[in-house]
Design an enzyme around this catalytic site. Sequence first.
Site, short mmCIF file in Angstrom:
data_model
loop_
_atom_site.label_atom_id
_atom_site.label_comp_id
_atom_site.label_asym_id
_atom_site.label_seq_id
_atom_site.Cartn_x
_atom_site.Cartn_y
_atom_site.Cartn_z
N CYS A 150 0.83 -1.21 0.00
CA CYS A 150 0.00 0.00 0.00
C CYS A 150 0.87 1.27 0.00
O CYS A 150 0.68 2.16 -0.85
CB CYS A 150 -0.97 -0.02 1.18
SG CYS A 150 -0.22 -0.51 2.75
N1 LIG Z 1 -4.21 -4.16 5.24
C1 LIG Z 1 -3.73 -3.51 4.21
O1 LIG Z 1 -3.97 -2.30 4.03
C2 LIG Z 1 -2.87 -4.23 3.19
C3 LIG Z 1 -2.56 -3.57 2.01
C4 LIG Z 1 -1.78 -4.21 1.05
C5 LIG Z 1 -1.29 -5.49 1.29
N2 LIG Z 1 -1.59 -6.11 2.46
C6 LIG Z 1 -1.03 -7.46 2.66
O2 LIG Z 1 -2.10 -8.39 2.50
C7 LIG Z 1 -1.91 -9.50 3.37
C8 LIG Z 1 -3.14 -9.59 4.28
O3 LIG Z 1 -3.22 -8.40 5.04
P1 LIG Z 1 -4.47 -8.00 5.94
O4 LIG Z 1 -4.17 -6.67 6.48
O5 LIG Z 1 -5.71 -8.24 5.16
O6 LIG Z 1 -4.30 -9.10 7.10
P2 LIG Z 1 -5.25 -9.50 8.29
O7 LIG Z 1 -6.44 -8.60 8.36
O8 LIG Z 1 -4.39 -9.60 9.50
O9 LIG Z 1 -5.72 -10.97 7.87
C9 LIG Z 1 -4.79 -12.02 7.71
C10 LIG Z 1 -5.45 -13.17 7.01
O10 LIG Z 1 -4.49 -14.20 6.82
C11 LIG Z 1 -4.99 -15.41 7.34
N3 LIG Z 1 -3.90 -16.20 7.90
C12 LIG Z 1 -3.21 -15.94 9.02
N4 LIG Z 1 -2.30 -16.91 9.23
C13 LIG Z 1 -2.46 -17.78 8.24
C14 LIG Z 1 -1.83 -19.00 7.90
N5 LIG Z 1 -0.85 -19.53 8.63
N6 LIG Z 1 -2.25 -19.66 6.79
C15 LIG Z 1 -3.22 -19.13 6.01
N7 LIG Z 1 -3.85 -17.98 6.29
C16 LIG Z 1 -3.46 -17.32 7.39
C17 LIG Z 1 -6.01 -15.04 8.38
O11 LIG Z 1 -6.97 -16.09 8.47
P3 LIG Z 1 -7.56 -16.70 9.84
O12 LIG Z 1 -9.04 -16.44 9.82
O13 LIG Z 1 -7.28 -18.15 9.75
O14 LIG Z 1 -6.88 -16.03 10.99
C18 LIG Z 1 -6.61 -13.77 7.79
O15 LIG Z 1 -7.64 -14.08 6.89
C19 LIG Z 1 -0.62 -9.21 4.16
O16 LIG Z 1 0.43 -9.88 3.55
C20 LIG Z 1 -0.47 -7.72 4.04
O17 LIG Z 1 0.87 -7.31 4.11
C21 LIG Z 1 -2.38 -5.51 3.41
#
Ligand SMILES: NC(=O)c1ccc[n+]([C@@H]2O[C@H](COP(=O)([O-])OP(=O)(O)OC[C@H]3O[C@@H](n4cnc5c(N)ncnc54)[C@H](OP(=O)(O)O)[C@@H]3O)[C@@H](O)[C@H]2O)c1
Length: 339
Positions: A150
């Site tokens: 982001c």
């Molecule tokens: N948030 C942002 O603004 C943003 C922007 C760009 C990119 N990203 C990237 O996108 C990715 C997700 O970010 P987020 O902010 O959406 O994260 P988040 O809200 O913390 O959600 C993490 C997700 O990953 C799953 N997860 C956790 N551990 C896992 C495992 N061992 N195996 C498979 N799934 C697992 C979780 O599922 P459970 O239900 O099983 O816990 C949950 O659905 C990250 O790599 C982040 O860097 C985020």
Amino acid sequence: VAHEIVIFGASGYSGLELLRWLARHPEVRVVGASSDRWTGQRVRDRAPTAPSELSFTTHDGALAEARSGRLAFLATPAETSLELVPKLVAKGVRVIDLSGAFRLERDDYPKWYGFEHTAPELLAEACYGLPEIDRSADLTRARLVANPGCYATASILAVAPLLAADLLTDAPLALDGKSGTTGAGRGVKEHLLYSEVAETIAAYRLGRHQHTPEIERALAKIAGRKVTVSLTAHLVPMRRGLLVSGYATPKHGVTAEAVATAVQKFYRDARFVRVKTERAAEPGPVAYTNQAEVQAMLDERAGLVLAFGALDNLVKGAAGQAIQNMNRMLGMPPELGLE
Ligand SMILES: NC(=O)c1ccc[n+]([C@@H]2O[C@H](COP(=O)([O-])OP(=O)(O)OC[C@H]3O[C@@H](n4cnc5c(N)ncnc54)[C@H](OP(=O)(O)O)[C@@H]3O)[C@@H](O)[C@H]2O)c1
């Protein structure tokens, strides 16, 4: 026939955002959504527009059911993506990874992500998917697309036109980023409690934010030389949205008009980047959209070029950009499902 889509990490902020947008996409159908913590629950209870028959499955279950011809979005932590991508690609599943696991050079991973990269061939193969920068890239055969971070998206969109027009010296570039709290994911963390973040602002990961090498790599490609960046990220008390303010040194003789023209020209045909001239680029007006705003101007007195990039971290900074990339991979109009 609709293309079949699986979302790993569908319970996270980015995964839920993907569910919302993909429900409106005319050419795809979500057939799998993984979450260990919500396994068995109806997806519709969390994402009201998702297909009614869909329930969350375990991550292992979603992997076992993955089959050739489908496309998977990985909205998972980088370590998880690193494990999942080789398994999915081996099964013939095309992947868009929203994590940082496939965005850098192999040597960068221990320092910036804290792990050794274990899939160097796929890392070399991965296409970095920032559509407005790499416009001519053909993703119709790509097996793996690394969706940009982001802060990286906002930073690169803000500075790229200035480098493409050769307006900047090779002095380090200062990037001052501010993000809403959804940028940190929806996992429970003490420093993200309402009482910790409300009515204050805090800088974090000083000099070591993991998007630094990603930004340097993308900008170096545009500049045709090494680019050094110092990125300071701040957490601000809002839910979504992100602003990056960049401070750069112009080459001798660069005029205000040259700066303005460079940005206008660079984004002339870009459907999802709006160039601001009168009012500043700002995340509020583009929240819940895939639109980014950029602005650049010359501060003649100080001898600095100011460059701004604003977007919604969960849309243009994550799910929306990932859908732009999906459209490119599937040979569909880039804006399909994103208007
Ligand atoms: N948030 C942002 O603004 C943003 C922007 C760009 C990119 N990203 C990237 O996108 C990715 C997700 O970010 P987020 O902010 O959406 O994260 P988040 O809200 O913390 O959600 C993490 C997700 O990953 C799953 N997860 C956790 N551990 C896992 C495992 N061992 N195996 C498979 N799934 C697992 C979780 O599922 P459970 O239900 O099983 O816990 C949950 O659905 C990250 O790599 C982040 O860097 C985020």
